[in-house]
Design an enzyme around this catalytic site. Structure first.
Site, PDB file in Angstrom:
ATOM      1  N   ASP A  82      -4.029  -8.661  -4.225  1.00  0.00           N
ATOM      2  CA  ASP A  82      -4.076  -9.775  -3.280  1.00  0.00           C
ATOM      3  C   ASP A  82      -4.230 -11.112  -3.992  1.00  0.00           C
ATOM      4  O   ASP A  82      -3.642 -12.109  -3.574  1.00  0.00           O
ATOM      5  CB  ASP A  82      -5.236  -9.581  -2.297  1.00  0.00           C
ATOM      6  CG  ASP A  82      -4.851  -8.610  -1.200  1.00  0.00           C
ATOM      7  OD1 ASP A  82      -3.771  -8.787  -0.623  1.00  0.00           O
ATOM      8  OD2 ASP A  82      -5.618  -7.666  -0.944  1.00  0.00           O
TER       9      ASP A  82
ATOM     10  N   CYS B  34     -10.006  -3.628 -10.039  1.00  0.00           N
ATOM     11  CA  CYS B  34      -9.465  -2.435  -9.379  1.00  0.00           C
ATOM     12  C   CYS B  34      -8.050  -2.661  -8.861  1.00  0.00           C
ATOM     13  O   CYS B  34      -7.450  -1.766  -8.278  1.00  0.00           O
ATOM     14  CB  CYS B  34     -10.383  -1.978  -8.256  1.00  0.00           C
ATOM     15  SG  CYS B  34     -10.580  -3.202  -6.958  1.00  0.00           S
TER      16      CYS B  34
ATOM     17  N   HIS C 179       0.807  -1.226   0.000  1.00  0.00           N
ATOM     18  CA  HIS C 179       0.000   0.000   0.000  1.00  0.00           C
ATOM     19  C   HIS C 179       0.833   1.267   0.000  1.00  0.00           C
ATOM     20  O   HIS C 179       0.382   2.306  -0.467  1.00  0.00           O
ATOM     21  CB  HIS C 179      -1.022  -0.049   1.129  1.00  0.00           C
ATOM     22  CG  HIS C 179      -2.068  -1.070   0.816  1.00  0.00           C
ATOM     23  ND1 HIS C 179      -1.994  -2.352   1.273  1.00  0.00           N
ATOM     24  CD2 HIS C 179      -3.134  -1.005  -0.013  1.00  0.00           C
ATOM     25  CE1 HIS C 179      -3.003  -3.038   0.771  1.00  0.00           C
ATOM     26  NE2 HIS C 179      -3.710  -2.246  -0.014  1.00  0.00           N
TER      27      HIS C 179
ATOM     28  N   GLU D 291     -10.491 -11.583  -4.672  1.00  0.00           N
ATOM     29  CA  GLU D 291      -9.058 -11.454  -4.404  1.00  0.00           C
ATOM     30  C   GLU D 291      -8.506 -12.643  -3.619  1.00  0.00           C
ATOM     31  O   GLU D 291      -7.347 -12.662  -3.246  1.00  0.00           O
ATOM     32  CB  GLU D 291      -8.744 -10.135  -3.691  1.00  0.00           C
ATOM     33  CG  GLU D 291      -9.548  -9.840  -2.452  1.00  0.00           C
ATOM     34  CD  GLU D 291      -9.269  -8.452  -1.883  1.00  0.00           C
ATOM     35  OE1 GLU D 291      -8.299  -7.794  -2.292  1.00  0.00           O
ATOM     36  OE2 GLU D 291     -10.026  -8.024  -1.000  1.00  0.00           O
TER      37      GLU D 291
HETATM   38  C1  PEP Z   1      -6.321  -5.625  -4.496  1.00  0.00           C
HETATM   39  O1  PEP Z   1      -6.039  -6.452  -3.637  1.00  0.00           O
HETATM   40  O2  PEP Z   1      -6.056  -5.773  -5.711  1.00  0.00           O
HETATM   41  C2  PEP Z   1      -7.006  -4.375  -4.131  1.00  0.00           C
HETATM   42  C3  PEP Z   1      -7.441  -3.531  -5.047  1.00  0.00           C
HETATM   43  O3  PEP Z   1      -7.123  -4.085  -2.821  1.00  0.00           O
HETATM   44  P1  PEP Z   1      -5.924  -3.582  -1.876  1.00  0.00           P
HETATM   45  O4  PEP Z   1      -4.764  -3.213  -2.750  1.00  0.00           O
HETATM   46  O5  PEP Z   1      -6.455  -2.424  -1.107  1.00  0.00           O
HETATM   47  O6  PEP Z   1      -5.642  -4.762  -1.016  1.00  0.00           O
HETATM   48 MG    MG Z   2      -6.901  -6.353  -1.684  1.00  0.00          MG
END
Ligand code: PEP
Ligand code: MG
Length: 578
Positions: A460, A507, A191, A436
């Site tokens: 994920d 996403c 993140h 995910e």
């Molecule tokens: C993902 O896991 O691709 C996602 C969009 O969620 P995050 O990156 O917040 O875990």
């Molecule tokens: Mg995720």
């Protein structure tokens, strides 16, 4: 002499300037003074808070070592407590801040440095040197933690070098003075990297022990596109990079001029490009990029600004602002994905350390279902915000139908209560899940009758499918979106959703990577949600492509058995549509 150090590229762009080594307590702070007299009281408070924090840390350690009879180290910590409450020591630091206008960190460093120099003449007092240095590190850590918030008080532009940075530290960075950053550890889809890209801060991670080998003030070039840190660059390297930097700027301006053009393939297929946000103010850049909506609002970032647990009104204020600003365009609000590398609220009390394997632990929906009061406050706020525009509710890390059914029940309860209270909400708000977790991806058909939409979280999905921690630089080379297993699972997921007429979007970071746009289009993906800075390039690729060409890319890519071959093939294809 010029030295090139290779790391992992996580956020594009070039940064050139002097290094500021942050949070490396072995490295010395550069001389730093307060530009303004009015800043002195805040700096005094910063020092006093750091002393209080250090005292409470040492007290805690002392109690825990006393509980362990095998360790006779209690007296060491008693000595530390004595130093921290030593009046002459504290007045000396305060004198440096108040009279000499030193920053708190630099004043501590100078004061302790003087003590240590005095002790070096008295070998029998050597253990005191270690104590003093330990106290210095502890105090600096407490002071610098807060200094992340106001890097601009350095009064100059720097390339930040740190062991690691949390998403909140990056979110708080002063974008004018922080030219870029590099860290010892980290991965591409952690993140911290996601926030760096969203804020367009050039960044390289996974540089090993860089904080130990570089000192503040050293000139560097940070190449966030190729993952390089060039230390003490030669003149010709600098000139070459100045040209690359100018080209980047020109390319960015050119792409932005196309931002409002419709996203339609050459054979007439309309593709929807939505945006990912972490903070309400990012809605501005969503609108500037003419996005079709917000495909992912990561609400856990509310914990960055809010020191305690955000209450319903804090949630509501953020969501309603975003929904109103989007004037009817859909806003997909994801419920809290706390845990793993986003434990913002837990970091203060260390309890985040209690999970041995947080990626597989009480994260996201598991955390919310285990903390119904926290979850209910958020659900109420989301439902109330749905009165102002199209809101879609997205649930992260779903593993089972039971979890979805529980959420559906909770949402229904919340809506009934709101009706009783006479509060407005959208009774038709759509509910979807993140895809995910590999087990969900493999049996997606089992979820088609209980959700309104799917959103693929490749960040994920890839880490769980390939058993590679997305934040760990030591295994970063194994984190491969182009792995044939990833391609095949995506084929299954998108096909299942399309066959069952359940809307699906993506996403995860893969959706915004120019390398994969054609492949995803060919799989049948029609809705991409990407970080706002990635939008113009993704749109251009789509406008230059056709569904027939995208299908051909899929057919060829799926025949390849090695990730390297897939990457090379997609790289060649991507250049044709860029
Ligand atoms: C993902 O896991 O691709 C996602 C969009 O969620 P995050 O990156 O917040 O875990
Ligand atoms: Mg995720």
């Amino acid at each position: 002499m010029e030295t090139i150090i290779r790391g992992i590229p996580v956020s594009q762009g070039i940064a050139m300037g002097p290094v500021y080594v942050l949070g490396s307590f072995e490295a010395k702070l550069p001389p730093s003074y307060l530009p303004d007299e009015e800043m002195i009281p805040a700096e005094v408070e910063r020092f006093q808070n750091a002393v209080a924090k250090a005292q409470s840390e040492v007290e805690k350690i002392k109690l825990s070592v006393q509980a362990d009879a095998k360790q006779d180290v209690g007296p060491i910590f008693e000595a530390h407590i004595l130093i921290l409450s030593d009046r002459p020591f504290k007045s000396e630091v305060l004198r440096r801040i108040q009279r000499n206008r030193m920053t708190a960190g630099y004043a501590v460093q100078c004061t302790i440095g003087e003590y240590v120099r005095g002790l070096k003449d008295k070998p029998f007092l050597n253990p005191r040197i270690n104590d003093m240095q330990d106290i210095e590190r502890r105090l600096l850590r407490a002071i610098l933690d807060r200094q992340y918030e106001d890097l601009h008080s350095l009064g100059r532009k720097v390339v930040v070098i740190a062991r690691d940075l949390t998403p909140s530290q990056i979110a708080d960075m002063d974008r004018v003075n922080v030219l870029g950053f590099a860290t010892n550890i980290g991965g591409t889809t952690g993140h911290a990297a996601i926030v760096a890209r969203a804020r367009e801060i050039p960044a390289v991670v996974g540089l090993g022990n860089i904080t130990d080998t570089i000192t503040s003030g050293t000139e560097v070039i940070l190449d966030g596109t190729r993952g390089l840190l060039i230390v003490q660059p030669q003149d010709n390297t600098r000139t070459a990079y100045e040209k690359i930097q100018a080209d980047y700027r020109r390319f960015g301006v050119e792409l932005m001029s196309e931002a409002g053009w419709p996203t339609v393939t050459m054979d007439g297929c309309r593709i929807y490009i939505q945006g990912n946000i972490e903070f309400p103010h990012e809605t501005d850049s969503i609108i500037r990029n003419h996005a079709d909506g917000i495909g992912l609002y990561r609400t856990e970032f509310l914990y960055v600004d809010n020191k305690g647990e955000p209450n319903e009104e804090v949630h509501f204020d953020a969501y309603s602002r975003v929904v109103k600003a989007m004037s009817g365009r859909p806003v997909t609000i994801r419920t809290l994905d706390l845990g793993y590398d986003k434990d913002f609220h837990l970091q203060d009390n260390d309890s985040y350390l209690t999970e041995r394997n947080p990626g597989l632990g009480c994260r996201a929906i598991r955390y919310c279902l285990a903390n119904p009061d926290v979850f209910r406050a958020q659900l109420r706020a989301i439902c109330r915000a749905s009165a102002f525009g199209e809101v879609k509710l997205l649930i992260p890390m779903v593993c089972s139908r039971e979890e979805v059914q529980k959420v559906v029940g909770l949402v229904r309860n919340v809506q009934e209560r709101l009706s009783d209270e006479g509060a407005a909400y959208d009774p038709d708000m759509k509910l979807g899940i993140m895809v995910e977790v590999p087990s969900v991806a493999l049996v997606l058909d089992h979820f088609c009758d209980i959700v309104d939409f799917f959103s693929i979280g490749t960040n994920d999905l890839i880490q769980y499918l390939l058993a590679v921690d997305r934040t760990n630089e030591q295994v970063a080379q194994l984190y491969r979106p182009e792995h044939p297993a990833v391609l095949r699972i995506l084929l299954n997921v998108i096909k299942t959703a399309n066959d069952n007429h359940v809307p699906i979007s993506m996403c995860g970071e893969m959706a915004g990577d120019p390398l994969f746009v054609m492949f995803l289009l060919g799989l049948g993906l029609r809705n991409f949600s990407v970080s706002p800075p990635q939008m113009p390039e993704v749109k251009r690729i789509i406008r230059n492509s056709s569904l027939a060409a995208a299908t051909a890319v899929v057919d060829s890519a799926l025949e390849l058995s090695s990730p390297r071959d897939v990457r090379n093939f997609l790289r060649v294809e991507a250049t044709k549509f860029a």
